[in-house]
Scaffold this motif. Structure first.
Motif, PDB file in Angstrom:
ATOM      1  N   GLU A  26       0.822  -1.293  -0.111  1.00 32.11           N
ATOM      2  CA  GLU A  26       0.097  -0.044  -0.035  1.00 32.11           C
ATOM      3  C   GLU A  26       0.843   1.184  -0.015  1.00 32.11           C
ATOM      4  OE1 GLU A  26      -3.722   2.321   2.278  1.00 32.11           O
ATOM      5  OE2 GLU A  26      -2.116   0.669   3.397  1.00 32.11           O
ATOM      6  N   ILE A  27       0.286   2.237  -0.782  1.00 30.79           N
ATOM      7  CA  ILE A  27       0.881   3.639  -0.757  1.00 30.79           C
ATOM      8  C   ILE A  27      -0.181   4.571   0.093  1.00 30.79           C
ATOM      9  CG2 ILE A  27       1.975   5.519  -2.043  1.00 30.79           C
ATOM     10  CD1 ILE A  27       3.461   2.536  -2.277  1.00 30.79           C
ATOM     11  N   ARG A  28       0.260   5.183   1.010  1.00 27.47           N
ATOM     12  CA  ARG A  28      -0.686   6.373   1.837  1.00 27.47           C
ATOM     13  C   ARG A  28      -0.232   7.496   1.959  1.00 27.47           C
ATOM     14  NH1 ARG A  28      -5.367   5.851   5.074  1.00 27.47           N
ATOM     15  NH2 ARG A  28      -4.914   7.227   7.053  1.00 27.47           N
ATOM     16  N   HIS A  29      -0.606   8.512   1.308  1.00 29.59           N
ATOM     17  CA  HIS A  29      -0.203  10.071   1.548  1.00 29.59           C
ATOM     18  C   HIS A  29       1.194  10.313   1.344  1.00 29.59           C
ATOM     19  CE1 HIS A  29      -4.117  10.282   3.184  1.00 29.59           C
ATOM     20  NE2 HIS A  29      -3.688  10.149   4.421  1.00 29.59           N
ATOM     21  N   GLY A  30       1.611   9.505   0.081  1.00 28.50           N
ATOM     22  CA  GLY A  30       3.282   9.588  -0.259  1.00 28.50           C
ATOM     23  C   GLY A  30       3.990   8.500   0.375  1.00 28.50           C
ATOM     24  N   TYR A  31       3.636   7.614   1.289  1.00 26.50           N
ATOM     25  CA  TYR A  31       4.613   6.750   2.020  1.00 26.50           C
ATOM     26  C   TYR A  31       4.111   5.151   1.531  1.00 26.50           C
ATOM     27  CZ  TYR A  31       5.931  10.804   5.000  1.00 26.50           C
ATOM     28  OH  TYR A  31       6.446  12.051   5.343  1.00 26.50           O
ATOM     29  N   ILE A  32       5.386   4.489   1.490  1.00 28.37           N
ATOM     30  CA  ILE A  32       5.238   3.141   1.338  1.00 28.37           C
ATOM     31  C   ILE A  32       4.917   2.545   2.602  1.00 28.37           C
ATOM     32  CG2 ILE A  32       6.278   1.105   0.207  1.00 28.37           C
ATOM     33  CD1 ILE A  32       8.070   2.974  -1.493  1.00 28.37           C
ATOM     34  N   VAL A  33       3.850   1.686   2.925  1.00 28.39           N
ATOM     35  CA  VAL A  33       3.460   1.122   4.112  1.00 28.39           C
ATOM     36  C   VAL A  33       4.433  -0.448   4.198  1.00 28.39           C
ATOM     37  CG1 VAL A  33       1.423   0.427   5.768  1.00 28.39           C
ATOM     38  CG2 VAL A  33       1.372   2.431   4.159  1.00 28.39           C
ATOM     39  N   ASP A  34       5.075  -0.534   5.347  1.00 30.50           N
ATOM     40  CA  ASP A  34       5.382  -1.999   5.776  1.00 30.50           C
ATOM     41  C   ASP A  34       6.153  -2.285   4.661  1.00 30.50           C
ATOM     42  OD1 ASP A  34       4.844  -1.962   8.295  1.00 30.50           O
ATOM     43  OD2 ASP A  34       2.871  -2.947   7.766  1.00 30.50           O
ATOM     44  N   MET A  35       7.200  -1.784   3.788  1.00 33.06           N
ATOM     45  CA  MET A  35       7.788  -2.043   2.809  1.00 33.06           C
ATOM     46  C   MET A  35       8.982  -3.122   3.455  1.00 33.06           C
ATOM     47  SD  MET A  35       9.592  -0.523  -0.520  1.00 33.06           S
ATOM     48  CE  MET A  35      11.015   0.479   0.125  1.00 33.06           C
ATOM     49  N   THR A  36       9.553  -2.906   4.395  1.00 31.99           N
ATOM     50  CA  THR A  36      10.740  -3.724   4.919  1.00 31.99           C
ATOM     51  C   THR A  36      10.122  -5.171   5.012  1.00 31.99           C
ATOM     52  OG1 THR A  36      11.908  -2.177   6.170  1.00 31.99           O
ATOM     53  CG2 THR A  36      12.242  -4.264   6.808  1.00 31.99           C
ATOM     54  N   ARG A  37       8.912  -5.281   5.718  1.00 34.17           N
ATOM     55  CA  ARG A  37       8.150  -6.626   5.773  1.00 34.17           C
ATOM     56  C   ARG A  37       7.967  -7.316   4.559  1.00 34.17           C
ATOM     57  NH1 ARG A  37       4.950  -5.429  11.411  1.00 34.17           N
ATOM     58  NH2 ARG A  37       6.533  -6.267  12.924  1.00 34.17           N
ATOM     59  N   HIS A  38       7.454  -6.425   3.718  1.00 38.62           N
ATOM     60  CA  HIS A  38       6.902  -6.997   2.503  1.00 38.62           C
ATOM     61  C   HIS A  38       8.310  -7.466   1.640  1.00 38.62           C
ATOM     62  CE1 HIS A  38       2.878  -6.080   1.879  1.00 38.62           C
ATOM     63  NE2 HIS A  38       3.056  -5.016   2.530  1.00 38.62           N
ATOM     64  N   LEU A  39       9.338  -6.712   1.715  1.00 34.51           N
ATOM     65  CA  LEU A  39      10.409  -7.365   0.979  1.00 34.51           C
ATOM     66  C   LEU A  39      11.288  -8.563   1.706  1.00 34.51           C
ATOM     67  CD1 LEU A  39      12.314  -4.188  -0.285  1.00 34.51           C
ATOM     68  CD2 LEU A  39      10.803  -5.680  -1.286  1.00 34.51           C
ATOM     69  N   ASN A  40      11.026  -8.364   2.805  1.00 34.99           N
ATOM     70  CA  ASN A  40      11.420  -9.804   3.853  1.00 34.99           C
ATOM     71  C   ASN A  40      10.746 -11.032   3.306  1.00 34.99           C
ATOM     72  OD1 ASN A  40      13.371  -8.138   5.279  1.00 34.99           O
ATOM     73  ND2 ASN A  40      12.022  -8.188   6.943  1.00 34.99           N
ATOM     74  N   ARG A  41       9.292 -10.841   3.188  1.00 27.82           N
ATOM     75  CA  ARG A  41       8.520 -12.018   2.662  1.00 27.82           C
ATOM     76  C   ARG A  41       8.907 -12.210   1.410  1.00 27.82           C
ATOM     77  NH1 ARG A  41       2.216 -11.558   3.062  1.00 27.82           N
ATOM     78  NH2 ARG A  41       2.600 -10.199   1.261  1.00 27.82           N
ATOM     79  N   LEU A  42       9.372 -11.376   0.500  1.00 30.07           N
ATOM     80  CA  LEU A  42       9.538 -11.786  -0.693  1.00 30.07           C
ATOM     81  C   LEU A  42      10.768 -12.507  -0.734  1.00 30.07           C
ATOM     82  CD1 LEU A  42       9.391 -11.370  -3.927  1.00 30.07           C
ATOM     83  CD2 LEU A  42      10.792  -9.022  -3.534  1.00 30.07           C
ATOM     84  N   ASP A  43      11.756 -12.283  -0.018  1.00 27.11           N
ATOM     85  CA  ASP A  43      13.128 -12.950   0.154  1.00 27.11           C
ATOM     86  C   ASP A  43      12.701 -14.337   0.719  1.00 27.11           C
ATOM     87  OD1 ASP A  43      16.036 -13.034   0.373  1.00 27.11           O
ATOM     88  OD2 ASP A  43      15.550 -13.334   2.365  1.00 27.11           O
TER      89      ASP A  43
END
Length: 287
Positions: free
Chosen positions: A37-54
């Motif tokens: 999700e992108i909210r008000h110009g910020y990426i939300v929880d990207m670290t956790r998303h990329l950790n799950r991608l890994d």
């Protein structure tokens, strides 16, 4: 402004973006994805998303298409080119292009990477939160490794279509023992009769949702009692609240399941409190 996609090293018009016909994602669903999700110009929880991608890539033995830092910059650039302030990005990595064969291609075959981004209307989500949504239950017919966020989503698509035809917005999977698993694209939560927040354990049989994980932190901040345990359909139908979580919706209250009204038929107070606090707790990274 036309939408822009990133496809294997190039930023191209979304309308003309394409991958090779022998990409293994197209022929074998041999790939993984993330939605953030992108909210008000910020990426939300990207670290956790990329950790799950890994983790997903590791489970399927697919190489990263580029370094994590480089991928982060490509994501940001895709969002900027699409002028997304509120919306989402979709990221997909497949095993790449190779002659069609069930076994993996030769070592060194480069993975394919596609990233798209789009703006969404926050008022639509607000309306669903205010009114609640309807759901149906379906028997789980997916493969066993649903803990991997793979692109093999045909059963999920069929379940969502079944829900749509029933006048609902989500399908909730039920296991062979009659216990609730997760939604076709969401995790499922209940507030039981004791006021405890309950969701199925993510050790096996469901996807460990990123919003689900962050909601654990939200629950701790709100001093809610949380239990990870199995629960049955009758317990869900008799719960004080039912809601579903996902990156694109955060926390939608469910007010009807299989035509049966949940509690008083209106969104509950716990899901409302969670939405109020969620973005204070979630990680936010500027585009």
């Amino acid at each position: 402004m036309p939408r822009i996609a990133y496809v294997n090293g190039r930023y191209v018009r979304h309308s003309s973006a394409m991958v090779h016909i022998e990409d293994r994602g197209y022929q074998f669903a041999d790939g993984v994805y993330e939605v953030c999700e992108i909210r008000h110009g910020y990426i939300v929880d990207m670290t956790r998303h990329l950790n799950r991608l890994d983790r997903s890539l590791g489970e399927l033995r697919i190489s990263w298409p580029m370094s994590r830092d480089a991928l982060t910059q490509v994501i940001r650039q895709t969002l900027r080119r699409n002028h997304v302030r509120n919306g989402l990005f979709y990221l997909q990595v497949t095993r790449g292009v190779a002659r069609r064969d069930h076994v993996f291609p030769v070592q060194g075959t480069p993975p394919s990477l596609v990233i798209t981004a789009k703006s969404t209307d926050p008022s639509i989500i607000a309306a669903k939160n205010a009114n609640g949504i309807k759901a149906i239950t379906v028997f789980d017919n997916r493969w066993d490794r649903v803990d991997i966020k793979s692109v093999g989503l045909l059963p999920n698509a069929m379940a969502r279509q079944q829900a749509k035809e029933a006048g609902a917005q989500e399908a909730i999977y039920i296991d062979a023992d009659g216990m609730v698993k997760e939604g076709a694209a969401t995790n499922v939560w209940i507030v039981d009769r004791n006021g405890t927040l309950v969701t199925r354990p993510a050790d096996h049989g469901i996807l460990r949702g990123i919003t689900r994980t962050t909601l654990m932190d939200v629950g701790a901040k709100l001093e809610l009692k949380i239990e990870e345990r199995n629960f049955s359909v009758p317990e869900m139908l008799g719960a004080r609240e039912v809601f579903i979580t996902a990156a694109t919706s955060i926390c939608f209250p469910v007010v009807s399941i299989d035509g049966q009204t949940i509690a008083n038929g209106h969104p509950g107070s716990i899901s409302h409190k969670i939405r109020e606090v969620f973005f204070d707790v979630a990680e936010k990274i500027a585009i």
